[in-house]
Scaffold this motif. Structure first.
Motif, PDB file in Angstrom:
ATOM      1  N   ARG A  62     -25.443 -32.523  50.362  1.00 55.86           N
ATOM      2  CA  ARG A  62     -25.813 -33.626  51.225  1.00 55.86           C
ATOM      3  C   ARG A  62     -25.869 -33.117  52.662  1.00 55.86           C
ATOM      4  O   ARG A  62     -25.311 -32.075  52.987  1.00 55.86           O
ATOM      5  N   ILE A  63     -26.530 -33.879  53.517  1.00 57.09           N
ATOM      6  CA  ILE A  63     -26.642 -33.540  54.924  1.00 57.09           C
ATOM      7  C   ILE A  63     -25.676 -34.449  55.687  1.00 57.09           C
ATOM      8  O   ILE A  63     -25.771 -35.675  55.612  1.00 57.09           O
ATOM      9  N   SER A  64     -24.745 -33.851  56.420  1.00 56.21           N
ATOM     10  CA  SER A  64     -23.762 -34.600  57.190  1.00 56.21           C
ATOM     11  C   SER A  64     -23.813 -34.117  58.629  1.00 56.21           C
ATOM     12  O   SER A  64     -23.478 -32.973  58.913  1.00 56.21           O
ATOM     13  N   TYR A  65     -24.267 -35.002  59.534  1.00 58.45           N
ATOM     14  CA  TYR A  65     -24.385 -34.684  60.955  1.00 58.45           C
ATOM     15  C   TYR A  65     -25.236 -33.427  61.172  1.00 58.45           C
ATOM     16  O   TYR A  65     -24.835 -32.496  61.851  1.00 58.45           O
ATOM     17  N   ASP A  66     -26.410 -33.397  60.549  1.00 58.18           N
ATOM     18  CA  ASP A  66     -27.379 -32.304  60.658  1.00 58.18           C
ATOM     19  C   ASP A  66     -26.867 -30.975  60.122  1.00 58.18           C
ATOM     20  O   ASP A  66     -27.397 -29.920  60.466  1.00 58.18           O
ATOM     21  N   VAL A  67     -25.845 -30.991  59.314  1.00 53.07           N
ATOM     22  CA  VAL A  67     -25.318 -29.773  58.696  1.00 53.07           C
ATOM     23  C   VAL A  67     -25.300 -29.992  57.193  1.00 53.07           C
ATOM     24  O   VAL A  67     -24.811 -31.010  56.710  1.00 53.07           O
ATOM     25  N   GLY A  68     -25.842 -29.042  56.434  1.00 52.87           N
ATOM     26  CA  GLY A  68     -25.834 -29.140  54.987  1.00 52.87           C
ATOM     27  C   GLY A  68     -24.455 -28.838  54.430  1.00 52.87           C
ATOM     28  O   GLY A  68     -23.841 -27.827  54.767  1.00 52.87           O
ATOM     29  N   VAL A  69     -23.956 -29.729  53.575  1.00 50.44           N
ATOM     30  CA  VAL A  69     -22.635 -29.567  52.976  1.00 50.44           C
ATOM     31  C   VAL A  69     -22.804 -29.595  51.463  1.00 50.44           C
ATOM     32  O   VAL A  69     -23.434 -30.498  50.920  1.00 50.44           O
ATOM     33  N   GLU A  70     -22.245 -28.589  50.790  1.00 53.38           N
ATOM     34  CA  GLU A  70     -22.298 -28.534  49.326  1.00 53.38           C
ATOM     35  C   GLU A  70     -20.883 -28.576  48.781  1.00 53.38           C
ATOM     36  O   GLU A  70     -19.964 -28.010  49.354  1.00 53.38           O
ATOM     37  N   ARG A  71     -20.740 -29.259  47.660  1.00 53.51           N
ATOM     38  CA  ARG A  71     -19.440 -29.354  47.027  1.00 53.51           C
ATOM     39  C   ARG A  71     -19.608 -29.168  45.533  1.00 53.51           C
ATOM     40  O   ARG A  71     -20.534 -29.720  44.930  1.00 53.51           O
ATOM     41  N   VAL A  72     -18.728 -28.393  44.936  1.00 53.54           N
ATOM     42  CA  VAL A  72     -18.766 -28.114  43.506  1.00 53.54           C
ATOM     43  C   VAL A  72     -17.696 -28.955  42.828  1.00 53.54           C
ATOM     44  O   VAL A  72     -16.523 -28.918  43.209  1.00 53.54           O
ATOM     45  N   PHE A  73     -18.121 -29.742  41.822  1.00 54.09           N
ATOM     46  CA  PHE A  73     -17.203 -30.604  41.070  1.00 54.09           C
ATOM     47  C   PHE A  73     -17.124 -30.122  39.627  1.00 54.09           C
ATOM     48  O   PHE A  73     -18.157 -29.876  38.997  1.00 54.09           O
ATOM     49  N   PRO A  74     -15.930 -30.008  39.056  1.00 53.44           N
ATOM     50  CA  PRO A  74     -15.822 -29.756  37.616  1.00 53.44           C
ATOM     51  C   PRO A  74     -16.115 -31.041  36.840  1.00 53.44           C
ATOM     52  O   PRO A  74     -15.622 -32.109  37.186  1.00 53.44           O
ATOM     53  N   ILE A  75     -16.932 -30.933  35.820  1.00 54.51           N
ATOM     54  CA  ILE A  75     -17.331 -32.127  35.061  1.00 54.51           C
ATOM     55  C   ILE A  75     -16.142 -32.735  34.327  1.00 54.51           C
ATOM     56  O   ILE A  75     -15.983 -33.946  34.263  1.00 54.51           O
ATOM     57  N   ASN A  76     -15.269 -31.899  33.789  1.00 52.58           N
ATOM     58  CA  ASN A  76     -14.141 -32.387  32.998  1.00 52.58           C
ATOM     59  C   ASN A  76     -12.903 -32.676  33.834  1.00 52.58           C
ATOM     60  O   ASN A  76     -11.811 -32.781  33.293  1.00 52.58           O
ATOM     61  N   SER A  77     -13.045 -32.835  35.136  1.00 51.87           N
ATOM     62  CA  SER A  77     -11.905 -33.067  36.005  1.00 51.87           C
ATOM     63  C   SER A  77     -11.376 -34.491  35.846  1.00 51.87           C
ATOM     64  O   SER A  77     -12.153 -35.454  35.848  1.00 51.87           O
ATOM     65  N   PRO A  78     -10.059 -34.659  35.744  1.00 49.49           N
ATOM     66  CA  PRO A  78      -9.507 -36.016  35.701  1.00 49.49           C
ATOM     67  C   PRO A  78      -9.561 -36.706  37.068  1.00 49.49           C
ATOM     68  O   PRO A  78      -9.344 -37.898  37.162  1.00 49.49           O
TER      69      PRO A  78
END
Length: 133
Positions: A62-78
Motif C-alpha cells: 500500500r502507499i502511505s504518505y507517498d511511500v510504498g509500504v509492503e507487509r508479509v502476512f502468514p496465511i495460517n497465522s492465528p
C-alpha cells in the motif's frame, strides 16, 4: 515426510484463501500492546503469494504518505482475524513486483469485469407483481 511436515499440511488445509494476486484486500490483524489486544486493519494490493506448505505467506503493498509500504502476512497465522476482499483486479503475472517502480495512476490495476460479487446479489429475489387491468 517427517512429523513437522505432516502437521504443517494439516494446518494448511484448515485455512482456504479466496483472494488472488492483484486483489485489493483488508487484513484485520490482532496487535498486542501490553495487556490489551486490538485489531488493526491493513488495506492494500496483494503483490505475491508464496505457497510453501504451512509457511504460506502473502505480501500486501500500500502507499502511505507517498511511500510504498509492503507487509508479509502468514496465511495460517492465528493473529489474522479476517480478510476482506474490496476489489478484484485483472492481472497476467504471478508476482506484481513491477508495481514497486510505478507511481500515481500508472500503478493502478484494471478492475476485473464480468464477475458478480456475492455482496452485490440481493438476499431476497421476489417475482414482480402482476399488473391487473
Amino acid at each position: 515426510m517427517n512429523k513437522a511436515e505432516q502437521l504443517g499440511l494439516e494446518l494448511a488445509q484448515e485455512k482456504k484463501v479466496d483472494f488472488e494476486i492483484g486483489d485489493t484486500i483488508k487484513v484485520h490483524y490482532k496487535i498486542v500492546e501490553g495487556t490489551r489486544e486490538r485489531i488493526q486493519v491493513y488495506e492494500g494490493t496483494v503483490i505475491a503469494i508464496n505457497n510453501r506448505g504451512a509457511a504460506r505467506t502473502f505480501t500486501v503493498r500500500r502507499i502511505s504518505y507517498d511511500v510504498g509500504v509492503e507487509r508479509v502476512f502468514p496465511i495460517n497465522s492465528p493473529r489474522i482475524a479476517k480478510i476482506e476482499i474490496t476489489k478484484k483486479s485483472a492481472v497476467r503475472r504471478s508476482k506484481l513486483y513491477f508495481l514497486r517502480g510505478l507511481k500515481g495512476k500508472a500503478s493502478k490495476l484494471k478492475e476485473r469485469k464480468g464477475r458478480v460479487s456475492l455482496k452485490s446479489i440481493p438476499a431476497t429475489t421476489e417475482a414482480p407483481a402482476a399488473v391487473q387491468e
